[in-house]
Design a protein around this motif. Structure first.
Motif, PDB file in Angstrom:
ATOM      1  N   TYR A   1       0.832  -1.198   0.000  1.00 14.35           N
ATOM      2  CA  TYR A   1       0.000   0.000   0.000  1.00 14.35           C
ATOM      3  C   TYR A   1       0.871   1.255   0.000  1.00 14.35           C
ATOM      4  N   PHE A   2       0.527   2.195  -0.876  1.00  8.83           N
ATOM      5  CA  PHE A   2       1.295   3.436  -1.004  1.00  8.83           C
ATOM      6  C   PHE A   2       0.335   4.633  -1.049  1.00  8.83           C
ATOM      7  N   PRO A   3      -0.242   4.994   0.097  1.00  8.92           N
ATOM      8  CA  PRO A   3      -1.111   6.176   0.114  1.00  8.92           C
ATOM      9  C   PRO A   3      -0.309   7.440  -0.180  1.00  8.92           C
ATOM     10  N   ARG A   4      -0.965   8.423  -0.756  1.00 18.09           N
ATOM     11  CA  ARG A   4      -0.285   9.672  -1.089  1.00 18.09           C
ATOM     12  C   ARG A   4      -0.144  10.529   0.166  1.00 18.09           C
ATOM     13  N   PHE A   5       1.065  11.073   0.315  1.00 21.33           N
ATOM     14  CA  PHE A   5       1.408  11.904   1.463  1.00 21.33           C
ATOM     15  C   PHE A   5       2.202  13.082   0.926  1.00 21.33           C
ATOM     16  N   PHE A   6       1.716  14.280   1.134  1.00 21.67           N
ATOM     17  CA  PHE A   6       2.311  15.475   0.529  1.00 21.67           C
ATOM     18  C   PHE A   6       2.420  15.318  -0.999  1.00 21.67           C
ATOM     19  N   GLY A   7       1.398  14.695  -1.581  1.00 25.30           N
ATOM     20  CA  GLY A   7       1.311  14.598  -3.033  1.00 25.30           C
ATOM     21  C   GLY A   7       2.074  13.456  -3.660  1.00 25.30           C
ATOM     22  N   ARG A   8       2.798  12.668  -2.874  1.00 24.36           N
ATOM     23  CA  ARG A   8       3.585  11.549  -3.412  1.00 24.36           C
ATOM     24  C   ARG A   8       3.182  10.235  -2.752  1.00 24.36           C
ATOM     25  N   PRO A   9       3.136   9.129  -3.514  1.00 26.26           N
ATOM     26  CA  PRO A   9       2.902   7.825  -2.892  1.00 26.26           C
ATOM     27  C   PRO A   9       4.015   7.509  -1.898  1.00 26.26           C
ATOM     28  N   ALA A  10       3.637   6.959  -0.752  1.00 31.95           N
ATOM     29  CA  ALA A  10       4.617   6.678   0.299  1.00 31.95           C
ATOM     30  C   ALA A  10       4.315   5.322   0.936  1.00 31.95           C
ATOM     31  N   PRO A  11       5.353   4.546   1.284  1.00 33.16           N
ATOM     32  CA  PRO A  11       5.153   3.221   1.893  1.00 33.16           C
ATOM     33  C   PRO A  11       4.829   3.336   3.384  1.00 33.16           C
ATOM     34  N   LEU A  12       3.655   3.848   3.680  1.00 32.59           N
ATOM     35  CA  LEU A  12       3.254   4.108   5.058  1.00 32.59           C
ATOM     36  C   LEU A  12       2.202   3.095   5.522  1.00 32.59           C
ATOM     37  N   PRO A  13       2.095   2.903   6.837  1.00 39.72           N
ATOM     38  CA  PRO A  13       1.174   1.882   7.351  1.00 39.72           C
ATOM     39  C   PRO A  13      -0.291   2.231   7.105  1.00 39.72           C
ATOM     40  N   VAL A  14      -1.109   1.199   6.997  1.00 37.10           N
ATOM     41  CA  VAL A  14      -2.557   1.366   6.842  1.00 37.10           C
ATOM     42  C   VAL A  14      -3.315   0.484   7.834  1.00 37.10           C
ATOM     43  N   PHE A  15      -2.598  -0.195   8.721  1.00 37.72           N
ATOM     44  CA  PHE A  15      -3.276  -1.121   9.643  1.00 37.72           C
ATOM     45  C   PHE A  15      -4.277  -0.389  10.523  1.00 37.72           C
ATOM     46  N   HIS A  16      -3.984   0.876  10.870  1.00 37.49           N
ATOM     47  CA  HIS A  16      -4.896   1.641  11.720  1.00 37.49           C
ATOM     48  C   HIS A  16      -6.218   1.896  10.991  1.00 37.49           C
ATOM     49  N   VAL A  17      -6.134   2.094   9.688  1.00 36.35           N
ATOM     50  CA  VAL A  17      -7.349   2.299   8.900  1.00 36.35           C
ATOM     51  C   VAL A  17      -8.161   1.007   8.836  1.00 36.35           C
ATOM     52  N   ARG A  18      -7.478  -0.105   8.629  1.00 37.67           N
ATOM     53  CA  ARG A  18      -8.177  -1.394   8.579  1.00 37.67           C
ATOM     54  C   ARG A  18      -8.939  -1.639   9.888  1.00 37.67           C
ATOM     55  N   LEU A  19      -8.275  -1.375  11.015  1.00 40.48           N
ATOM     56  CA  LEU A  19      -8.899  -1.588  12.320  1.00 40.48           C
ATOM     57  C   LEU A  19     -10.068  -0.621  12.530  1.00 40.48           C
ATOM     58  N   ALA A  20      -9.885   0.635  12.137  1.00 44.56           N
ATOM     59  CA  ALA A  20     -10.956   1.618  12.300  1.00 44.56           C
ATOM     60  C   ALA A  20     -12.163   1.271  11.432  1.00 44.56           C
ATOM     61  N   LEU A  21     -11.917   0.763  10.214  1.00 45.38           N
ATOM     62  CA  LEU A  21     -13.014   0.342   9.348  1.00 45.38           C
ATOM     63  C   LEU A  21     -13.776  -0.832   9.955  1.00 45.38           C
ATOM     64  N   GLN A  22     -13.046  -1.794  10.506  1.00 42.66           N
ATOM     65  CA  GLN A  22     -13.678  -2.961  11.111  1.00 42.66           C
ATOM     66  C   GLN A  22     -14.570  -2.576  12.288  1.00 42.66           C
ATOM     67  N   LEU A  23     -14.122  -1.572  13.055  1.00 43.04           N
ATOM     68  CA  LEU A  23     -14.854  -1.180  14.271  1.00 43.04           C
ATOM     69  C   LEU A  23     -15.769   0.017  14.047  1.00 43.04           C
ATOM     70  N   ASN A  24     -15.760   0.548  12.812  1.00 46.15           N
ATOM     71  CA  ASN A  24     -16.573   1.731  12.493  1.00 46.15           C
ATOM     72  C   ASN A  24     -16.255   2.885  13.442  1.00 46.15           C
ATOM     73  N   LEU A  25     -14.968   3.165  13.582  1.00 43.02           N
ATOM     74  CA  LEU A  25     -14.513   4.241  14.463  1.00 43.02           C
ATOM     75  C   LEU A  25     -13.833   5.343  13.659  1.00 43.02           C
ATOM     76  N   PRO A  26     -14.006   6.585  14.066  1.00 38.08           N
ATOM     77  CA  PRO A  26     -13.213   7.651  13.445  1.00 38.08           C
ATOM     78  C   PRO A  26     -11.771   7.591  13.938  1.00 38.08           C
ATOM     79  N   ILE A  27     -10.871   8.206  13.196  1.00 37.45           N
ATOM     80  CA  ILE A  27      -9.470   8.325  13.601  1.00 37.45           C
ATOM     81  C   ILE A  27      -9.190   9.795  13.885  1.00 37.45           C
ATOM     82  N   ILE A  28      -8.533  10.054  15.002  1.00 37.13           N
ATOM     83  CA  ILE A  28      -8.240  11.420  15.418  1.00 37.13           C
ATOM     84  C   ILE A  28      -6.732  11.641  15.335  1.00 37.13           C
ATOM     85  N   VAL A  29      -6.311  12.629  14.575  1.00 33.89           N
ATOM     86  CA  VAL A  29      -4.892  12.958  14.447  1.00 33.89           C
ATOM     87  C   VAL A  29      -4.532  13.981  15.517  1.00 33.89           C
TER      88      VAL A  29
END
Length: 302
Positions: A205-233
């Protein structure tokens, strides 16, 4: 990781920094921190300096001169070294930690709700400013939370994690069992926190960060989707003279998509956009010493 980076992240370096910081008064501690930062910055081909160049180049619009970049590298390292000094210096001074770290109105409202009403709350943070000191301030003020940290940490990180545990923070390097623990904690109304801006060695997974694809984690999104929770930065931002503010962005509501991969990328990018807002405010306080966009290094004009 080159020799310089290995030395800086060694248990010996952490022990030495801890001992000096706890013994040295601020006037001396700051001078020693500045000296150490200057020495690291002088190694212009080291992995740490090159990583800072890559990250700052992208964040600041990809149009810096060599002279400007060298000044930025010195500023980033100086800021980080002083933050480390303050963190180590105040380990046995809890009241000083509380005096140095304040909450923005937005975060204060979130903190009060979590402390008095409970969660669940899934909080993520970029590596901004004195994030360890901010975590300690949260624990000292009575918030209990689980931190999902970097998996399989080397010796220095294990020692740093021990310091965090001694501060009352529950540190769990990322694993299947740690993720299961986090899931259960959130389902029970608890608080989980993790970083979102450290690049991964291997990922699909390479989500865009500052306009460029980056090899950053997405596990927090997967967990939030499963639990239907918002994420707070949330982030710690230095506000001058060794003082800090913990700030919060509006919650990011998870949005469904046609397939899981699309949902992970889209929601990860929405979370990262909130982190971008905070990093852009104080780019010299972004303490990320691994290249988030490794392909950029070969394209740097210096």
């Amino acid at each position: 990781m080159n020799l310089l980076q290995s030395l800086l992240y060694s248990r010996f370096a952490v022990a030495l920094g801890l001992g000096i910081s706890q013994a040295a008064p601020p006037w001396l501690g700051y001078r020693l921190a500045d000296l150490g930062a200057a020495l690291v910055a002088s190694r212009t081909r080291s992995a740490i300096v090159r990583a800072i160049c890559v990250n700052q180049w992208v964040v600041r619009g990809e149009n810096l001169t060599l002279q400007a970049m060298r000044q930025i590298v010195r500023e980033v390292l100086r800021t980080h070294a002083r933050n480390l000094y303050i963190y180590f210096h105040t380990l046995n001074r809890p009241q000083e930690v509380l005096d140095r770290v304040t909450f923005s109105p937005e975060f204060q409202a979130l903190f009060d709700r979590l402390l008095h009403e409970g969660g669940p709350a899934f909080i993520v943070t970029p590596h901004l400013s004195n994030f360890d000191l901010a975590g300690r301030a949260l624990a000292l003020r009575g918030l209990r939370f689980q931190v999902l940290s970097y998996p399989q940490p080397p010796g220095a990180y294990r020692w740093q994690n021990r310091l965090r545990r001694d501060s009352g923070i529950e540190i769990t390097p990322i694993s299947m069992s740690a993720l299961q623990q986090a899931r259960a904690r959130l389902q029970q109304g608890g608080v989980v926190l993790t970083g979102i801006d450290r690049p991964l060695n291997e990922t699909r997974y390479f989500p865009r960060f500052f306009g460029r694809p980056a090899p950053l984690p997405v596990f927090h999104v997967r967990l939030a989707l499963q639990l239907n929770l918002p994420i707070i930065v949330v982030a710690c931002i230095g506000i001058g003279e060794g003082r800090y503010s913990v700030v919060a962005r509006p919650p990011v509501i998870m949005q469904p998509a046609k397939d899981l991969e699309q949902a992970l990328i889209q929601n990860a990018e929405a979370v990262l956009r909130e982190a971008e807002v905070l990093i852009r405010q104080v780019p010299h306080q972004w303490a990320m010493f691994y290249p988030v966009w490794p392909e950029v290094e070969t394209a740097l004009p210096f």
